[in-house]
Each structure stands twice: as C-alpha cells, then as structure tokens.
Design an enzyme around this catalytic site. Structure first.
Site, PDB file in Angstrom:
ATOM      1  N   VAL A  45       0.863  -1.196   0.000  1.00 31.44           N
ATOM      2  CA  VAL A  45       0.000   0.000   0.000  1.00 31.44           C
ATOM      3  C   VAL A  45       0.897   1.244   0.000  1.00 31.44           C
ATOM      4  O   VAL A  45       1.684   1.446   0.932  1.00 31.44           O
ATOM      5  CB  VAL A  45      -0.935   0.010   1.228  1.00 31.44           C
ATOM      6  N   HIS A  82       3.339   3.582   6.228  1.00 30.76           N
ATOM      7  CA  HIS A  82       2.706   3.001   7.403  1.00 30.76           C
ATOM      8  C   HIS A  82       3.696   2.176   8.209  1.00 30.76           C
ATOM      9  O   HIS A  82       4.687   1.678   7.688  1.00 30.76           O
ATOM     10  CB  HIS A  82       1.497   2.131   7.017  1.00 30.76           C
TER      11      HIS A  82
HETATM   12  P1  5GP Z   1       2.521  -3.434   3.273  1.00 27.41           P
HETATM   13  O1  5GP Z   1       2.805  -4.724   2.583  1.00 27.41           O
HETATM   14  O2  5GP Z   1       2.180  -2.337   2.298  1.00 27.41           O
HETATM   15  O3  5GP Z   1       3.598  -3.035   4.242  1.00 27.41           O
HETATM   16  O4  5GP Z   1       1.253  -3.690   4.199  1.00 27.41           O
HETATM   17  C1  5GP Z   1      -0.038  -3.385   3.841  1.00 27.41           C
HETATM   18  C2  5GP Z   1      -0.935  -3.952   4.915  1.00 27.41           C
HETATM   19  O5  5GP Z   1      -2.223  -3.394   4.762  1.00 27.41           O
HETATM   20  C3  5GP Z   1      -1.108  -5.478   4.845  1.00 27.41           C
HETATM   21  O6  5GP Z   1      -0.692  -6.049   6.080  1.00 27.41           O
HETATM   22  C4  5GP Z   1      -2.602  -5.674   4.606  1.00 27.41           C
HETATM   23  O7  5GP Z   1      -3.144  -6.768   5.282  1.00 27.41           O
HETATM   24  C5  5GP Z   1      -3.172  -4.348   5.085  1.00 27.41           C
HETATM   25  N1  5GP Z   1      -4.422  -3.963   4.414  1.00 27.41           N
HETATM   26  C6  5GP Z   1      -4.655  -3.976   3.074  1.00 27.41           C
HETATM   27  N2  5GP Z   1      -5.897  -3.524   2.812  1.00 27.41           N
HETATM   28  C7  5GP Z   1      -6.457  -3.205   4.016  1.00 27.41           C
HETATM   29  C8  5GP Z   1      -7.721  -2.683   4.397  1.00 27.41           C
HETATM   30  O8  5GP Z   1      -8.600  -2.406   3.581  1.00 27.41           O
HETATM   31  N3  5GP Z   1      -7.943  -2.492   5.722  1.00 27.41           N
HETATM   32  C9  5GP Z   1      -6.990  -2.781   6.661  1.00 27.41           C
HETATM   33  N4  5GP Z   1      -7.306  -2.551   7.937  1.00 27.41           N
HETATM   34  N5  5GP Z   1      -5.775  -3.266   6.340  1.00 27.41           N
HETATM   35  C10 5GP Z   1      -5.513  -3.485   5.032  1.00 27.41           C
END
Ligand code: 5GP
Length: 116
Positions: A99, A103
């Site tokens: 995403v 974060h």
């Molecule tokens: P990244 O891989 O970008 O570090 O982590 C993205 C995180 O966002 C993942 O752990 C995934 O489960 C979480 N995520 C993706 N879509 C959503 C959503 O719609 N709501 C929530 N609460 N978490 C999400």
C-alpha cells in the site's frame, strides 16, 4: 507521485471503514485486515506520503515527532510494552510494500518469528 486512490487514503477520507485503535490530529492507528500476529496494528500519518523516505522528506518535524510518539502511545494502549513487540515499515519494491501510503506495522501478542 502519491496515488490518492490507495486504500489507506480511502480509510483516512472515511470512504472505507477501519477498526480504529487510536487517532489524533496527525495520525491514525487501526487493526490490519489480515493480521500476521495476534496483535497487528497499522499506523499511518494523515499527510500524503508514499513511504518512509517520502514521509521524512515532506513532513515537518512536529508531524514526524507526533507520529512516532503516537506509536509509543499505542504500544501502551495495546499493553504490549512489557512482553515486547516488533515495528516494521516496508518501503518500496525490495521492502515488499503493497500500500503506497507510509505506514508502520506493530506486531505483538505472541513471539514474532525471525524475519527470514
Ligand atoms: P505493506 O505490505 O504495504 O507493508 O502492508 C499493507 C498492509 O495493509 C497489509 O498487512 C494488509 O493486510 C493491510 N491492508 C490492506 N488492505 C487493508 C484494508 O482495507 N484495511 C486494513 N485494515 N488493512 C488493510
């Protein structure tokens, strides 16, 4: 360039719901939809920034400080300080970021396995 259609931007605009843990003027913390540990909380700043380097570039010192102090506050809110926790921020392609809004992952509630 920041894509304001990413899922966390939609959460910040309240276009889609989240399970909120903590919120203040600068940041929002909510439960991950696909938890990788018993406790898995995400923290995001309320400014448009793609990843960690972008956050440091575009945010002023007050926002950076407030965000990381909020992470510490959430650690207390989750009652995970004594048992320990892991903080992760994936950045870019090699970091495995999915995403594109900066974060922090807070993982806790059990022994978190090794990174590899
Ligand atoms: P990244 O891989 O970008 O570090 O982590 C993205 C995180 O966002 C993942 O752990 C995934 O489960 C979480 N995520 C993706 N879509 C959503 C959503 O719609 N709501 C929530 N609460 N978490 C999400």
């Amino acid at each position: 360039m920041y894509d304001d259609k990413n899922i966390f931007a939609k959460i910040l605009r309240k276009e889609i719901p989240c399970n909120k843990v903590y919120e203040n003027e600068h940041s929002l913390f909510f439960k991950d939809i696909n938890p990788q540990a018993r406790i898995h909380v995400l923290g995001i700043p309320k400014i448009e920034c793609i990843d960690f380097p972008d956050f440091i570039l575009v945010a002023n010192d007050k926002t950076v400080s407030s965000f990381f102090r909020s992470v510490d506050l959430v650690v207390d809110k989750l009652n995970i300080r004594d048992d320990g926790f892991r903080i992760i921020s994936n950045s870019g392609i090699n970091g495995g970021q999915e995403v594109p809004h900066f974060h922090i992952h807070i993982l806790a509630g059990e022994k978190i396995g090794s990174l590899r």
